[in-house]
Design a protein around this motif. Structure first.
Motif, PDB file in Angstrom:
ATOM      1  N   TYR A  81       0.854  -1.187   0.000  1.00 22.38           N
ATOM      2  CA  TYR A  81       0.000   0.000   0.000  1.00 22.38           C
ATOM      3  C   TYR A  81       0.892   1.239   0.000  1.00 22.38           C
ATOM      4  N   LEU A  82       0.617   2.189  -0.899  1.00 21.89           N
ATOM      5  CA  LEU A  82       1.380   3.434  -0.954  1.00 21.89           C
ATOM      6  C   LEU A  82       0.671   4.525  -0.167  1.00 21.89           C
ATOM      7  N   ARG A  83       1.451   5.359   0.465  1.00 17.38           N
ATOM      8  CA  ARG A  83       0.909   6.483   1.235  1.00 17.38           C
ATOM      9  C   ARG A  83       0.211   7.469   0.296  1.00 17.38           C
ATOM     10  N   ALA A  84      -0.961   7.914   0.684  1.00 16.68           N
ATOM     11  CA  ALA A  84      -1.715   8.858  -0.140  1.00 16.68           C
ATOM     12  C   ALA A  84      -1.111  10.254  -0.041  1.00 16.68           C
ATOM     13  N   CYS A  85      -1.069  10.949  -1.161  1.00 19.01           N
ATOM     14  CA  CYS A  85      -0.689  12.346  -1.202  1.00 19.01           C
ATOM     15  C   CYS A  85      -1.426  12.968  -2.381  1.00 19.01           C
ATOM     16  N   GLU A  86      -1.224  14.228  -2.626  1.00 14.96           N
ATOM     17  CA  GLU A  86      -1.969  14.910  -3.682  1.00 14.96           C
ATOM     18  C   GLU A  86      -1.811  14.205  -5.028  1.00 14.96           C
ATOM     19  N   GLN A  87      -0.582  13.774  -5.342  1.00 10.26           N
ATOM     20  CA  GLN A  87      -0.331  13.132  -6.634  1.00 10.26           C
ATOM     21  C   GLN A  87      -0.871  11.706  -6.677  1.00 10.26           C
ATOM     22  N   THR A  88      -0.604  10.916  -5.629  1.00 17.24           N
ATOM     23  CA  THR A  88      -1.006   9.510  -5.649  1.00 17.24           C
ATOM     24  C   THR A  88      -2.507   9.335  -5.476  1.00 17.24           C
ATOM     25  N   LYS A 136      -9.213   7.451  -8.759  1.00 11.31           N
ATOM     26  CA  LYS A 136      -9.743   7.247 -10.109  1.00 11.31           C
ATOM     27  C   LYS A 136      -9.964   5.765 -10.395  1.00 11.31           C
ATOM     28  N   ARG A 137      -9.113   4.925  -9.801  1.00 14.65           N
ATOM     29  CA  ARG A 137      -9.211   3.481 -10.031  1.00 14.65           C
ATOM     30  C   ARG A 137      -9.934   2.759  -8.892  1.00 14.65           C
ATOM     31  N   ALA A 138     -10.529   3.518  -7.993  1.00 11.08           N
ATOM     32  CA  ALA A 138     -11.259   2.940  -6.854  1.00 11.08           C
ATOM     33  C   ALA A 138     -10.399   1.919  -6.102  1.00 11.08           C
ATOM     34  N   TYR A 140      -3.107   3.293  -0.093  1.00  6.69           N
ATOM     35  CA  TYR A 140      -3.890   2.592  -1.115  1.00  6.69           C
ATOM     36  C   TYR A 140      -3.126   1.397  -1.673  1.00  6.69           C
ATOM     37  N   ARG A 141      -3.890   0.324  -1.968  1.00 10.74           N
ATOM     38  CA  ARG A 141      -3.278  -0.925  -2.427  1.00 10.74           C
ATOM     39  C   ARG A 141      -2.739  -0.807  -3.852  1.00 10.74           C
ATOM     40  N   VAL A 142      -1.579  -1.365  -4.049  1.00 11.12           N
ATOM     41  CA  VAL A 142      -0.976  -1.463  -5.382  1.00 11.12           C
ATOM     42  C   VAL A 142      -1.506  -2.732  -6.037  1.00 11.12           C
ATOM     43  N   ASP A 143      -2.283  -2.593  -7.111  1.00 14.70           N
ATOM     44  CA  ASP A 143      -2.856  -3.770  -7.761  1.00 14.70           C
ATOM     45  C   ASP A 143      -1.896  -4.341  -8.808  1.00 14.70           C
ATOM     46  N   GLU A 144      -2.288  -5.451  -9.406  1.00 13.73           N
ATOM     47  CA  GLU A 144      -1.402  -6.126 -10.364  1.00 13.73           C
ATOM     48  C   GLU A 144      -1.125  -5.263 -11.596  1.00 13.73           C
ATOM     49  N   GLY A 145      -2.107  -4.427 -11.980  1.00 11.41           N
ATOM     50  CA  GLY A 145      -1.888  -3.537 -13.119  1.00 11.41           C
ATOM     51  C   GLY A 145      -0.744  -2.567 -12.872  1.00 11.41           C
ATOM     52  N   LEU A 146      -0.670  -2.051 -11.647  1.00 13.76           N
ATOM     53  CA  LEU A 146       0.403  -1.120 -11.305  1.00 13.76           C
ATOM     54  C   LEU A 146       1.733  -1.846 -11.131  1.00 13.76           C
ATOM     55  N   TRP A 147       1.680  -3.062 -10.598  1.00 12.81           N
ATOM     56  CA  TRP A 147       2.913  -3.849 -10.486  1.00 12.81           C
ATOM     57  C   TRP A 147       3.528  -4.085 -11.868  1.00 12.81           C
ATOM     58  N   SER A 148       2.678  -4.242 -12.865  1.00 17.85           N
ATOM     59  CA  SER A 148       3.181  -4.515 -14.219  1.00 17.85           C
ATOM     60  C   SER A 148       3.705  -3.254 -14.906  1.00 17.85           C
ATOM     61  N   LYS A 192       5.606   3.561 -13.601  1.00 19.93           N
ATOM     62  CA  LYS A 192       4.546   4.297 -12.902  1.00 19.93           C
ATOM     63  C   LYS A 192       4.586   4.016 -11.406  1.00 19.93           C
ATOM     64  N   LEU A 193       4.863   2.774 -11.050  1.00 21.86           N
ATOM     65  CA  LEU A 193       4.937   2.403  -9.635  1.00 21.86           C
ATOM     66  C   LEU A 193       6.050   3.176  -8.935  1.00 21.86           C
ATOM     67  N   VAL A 194       7.204   3.263  -9.584  1.00 25.00           N
ATOM     68  CA  VAL A 194       8.332   4.001  -8.999  1.00 25.00           C
ATOM     69  C   VAL A 194       7.985   5.481  -8.869  1.00 25.00           C
TER      70      VAL A 194
END
Length: 204
Positions: free
Chosen positions: A49-56, A62-64, A82-90, A94-96
């Protein structure tokens, strides 16, 4: 579940290595990920899970994306991650980028909190010691960090020569954010020896 979390921590450290050396410690029933002691992500039940901020937050809302939930005394608390889903892992790039945004935001917030924090709010520092630090020109946490324990102690001894090594240890602990008794043994020994040597030189 611990094995899943450990595997995810290992994967996170590999993917997010551009952020720097990533540390890990237990927190909120899971594990926090840190860079230079700044928490920017959590791993819980095998998920990152990534820490929420204005950008994240724009990206995740948007992706619920699923927020991190923490159960405390029968109550469910929604944490600002917020949870990092498989789409973001791929999408490693963007993940970085999102992780960097989370880290930079956490750093800014920590810096603001430190600037607002009073010296007496630090571990080991009493109101009287805070007043003495003000008297020698160390009026805030940032200045204390800039001077360091040894220089701050020397300045304090300029107005009160009887200050012993215990105050030096208290200052070192305060700067590290821990009780002086929790200082690493090697650090404690080095400070005690340095302080005693300084006192001996002053008596000559």
């Amino acid at each position: 579940m611990k094995n899943k979390s450990y595997a995810r921590i290992h994967q996170s450290k590999e993917y997010l290595s551009p952020l720097g050396e990533i540390g890990c410690r237990s927190l909120f029933g899971g594990y926090s990920l840190t860079v230079e002691n700044v928490v920017f992500a959590m791993v819980s039940e095998g998920e990152l899970y990534l820490r929420a901020c204005e950008q994240t937050e724009v990206y995740f809302v948007k992706r619920a994306s699923q927020p991190l939930l923490y159960n405390k005394r029968g109550r469910t608390i929604e944490l600002n991650y917020y949870r990092v889903d498989e789409g973001l892992w791929s999408d490693r790039e963007k993940l970085v980028q999102l992780s960097m945004d989370a880290l930079f935001s956490a750093r800014r917030e920590k810096s603001r909190q430190r600037a607002q924090q009073r010296l007496k709010d630090l571990p080991n520092l009493t109101h009287s010691l805070e007043m003495m630090l003000w008297e020698v020109g160390i009026a805030d946490v940032r200045t204390l960090h800039a001077y360091g324990a040894k220089r701050s102690w020397i300045k304090l001894r300029g107005i009160k020569k009887g200050l012993g090594v215990q105050v030096l240890l208290a200052l070192a602990g305060a700067i590290c954010g821990i009780h002086e008794a929790a200082l690493p043994a090697a650090t404690r020994q080095e400070l005690v020896e340095w302080g005693q040597h300084y006192e001996q030189r002053q008596r000559r």
